[in-house]
Enzyme design. Sequence first.
Site, PDB file in Angstrom:
ATOM      1  NE  ARG A 121      -2.283   0.739   4.129  1.00 27.00           N
ATOM      2  CZ  ARG A 121      -2.803  -0.175   4.588  1.00 27.00           C
ATOM      3  NH1 ARG A 121      -2.961   0.084   5.559  1.00 27.00           N
ATOM      4  NH2 ARG A 121      -3.515  -1.237   3.714  1.00 27.00           N
ATOM      5  CG  ASP A 308      -0.793  -8.573   4.879  1.00 23.04           C
ATOM      6  OD1 ASP A 308      -2.125  -9.223   4.566  1.00 23.04           O
ATOM      7  OD2 ASP A 308      -0.290  -7.280   6.160  1.00 23.04           O
TER       8      ASP A 308
END
Length: 423
Positions: A121, A308
């Site tokens: 990330r 997601d």
Amino acid sequence: MEKLVIEGGKPLHGEVKISGAKNAALPLIAAALLAPGVHVLHNVPDLRDTRTILRLLESLGLTWERLGATLRIDGSGLKYSEASYDLVKTMRASILVLGPLLARLGRAKVSLPGGCAIGARPINFHLMGFEQLGVQCELEHGYVDAHIDGRMHGGTVCFDIPSVTGTENLLMAASLARGTTNIKNAAREPEIGNLVDMLIAMGADIEGKDSDRLTVHGVEKLTAAESTIIPDRIEAGTYAIAAGAAGGDAVIQNCEPSHLPSLLEKLQLAGIGVDVGDTFFRVTAPKGVNTIRPVDVTTMPYPGYPTDLQAQFMALMACSNGVSVIHETIFENRFMHVAELQRMGAHIQVDGRIAMVKGAGANALTGAQVMATDLRASSSLVIAGLAAQGRTDISRIYHLERGYEDMVEKLTGLGATVWKEEE
Ligand code: EPZ
């Protein structure tokens, strides 16, 4: 800590009302930092993550109050520019305060979010973008220390990969810059369009909403405005997949079916009935045991198949009657749910970012004790538990509570047998 218990093997029937989108609420709450006065946000979900970012805004000097699903945030009190590690480490999206703090104060010291279960990330695209607007960014002691003397100036930002929060951070920073900023290869997720609408309501001058090329003409100041959070497309997709996997007939209400183009197509390819209305869609799983067809999925930036919803779809494919291939192209480690699904009887082989799922029909899965590792992996385990024969205990459900409002109530409303217990 609490666990979620599911007595599976029951079809879902009824309606579920979708809440406001977590991934729209977070940037729109952060945008309150851009202007003094009382910002009003409607349809804000009450989640662990929205409570975290509101605590972060409090630590910067802002005040807020919640009246049901409406938030009133007063941006007048902003006086600090440091976001501490304690808060940022629990939620990567805290990085969204960087752009507004630089725009309003010309400085920001924000802890590097660090990695999480699904990947490293990094935030290099965010920092590269701010540097194009004249900001100096230093990385030291685990913090980003960014500052600029005076106002940022316009510039051209081109993302190597369309970053969602990177696009949002640059939009907020550029709104108050001197001159014009072009953002190329911008992310096009609907949550970004929700932020554009709020910024324009605050007085920003932005062209190219929902496209991959955004042009921001900076203005001198912004003012507080009233906005509404869009429905959570990932929550809607999660319940739709659950109805497909567990069987039954469910109406997903208060949502935007147009925000789920790829998922609805994949559900139909899997043999699941999808009837679309303006603000709802109905999911009817086929009758019979071996009727879910295998479907390949490759995750892509919007409007491609959402990363997601990858873990959730894998649980469905475990119940299909053939072999499917799931390719995760966005994050490097987003298969944490695989080991737990395998404990429930799923046949999955992983090679790097590709998972091959050998579906074994509607009775493929059996209940087990499993552990949640990240937000969407935990929802995949819920779906598997609903489809499985017998009882499933899911531990560490604080992951789930980051992004799903009132999940026990919503599933119970669909006829599921589910409850929380102390671990
Ligand atoms: C947003 O995360 C969402 N979070 C994520 O949802 C979602 O999975 C992701 O977008 C992709 O759709 C919020 O909106 C709060 P990215 P974000 O920047 O913005 C790489 C959930 O479950 N990258 O679009 O952090 C990155 O590593 C969460 O609700 C860089 O290399 O994701 C990834 O591979 C999980 N450098 C890709 O780009 C950067 O500076 C896309 O990431 C930024 C990103």
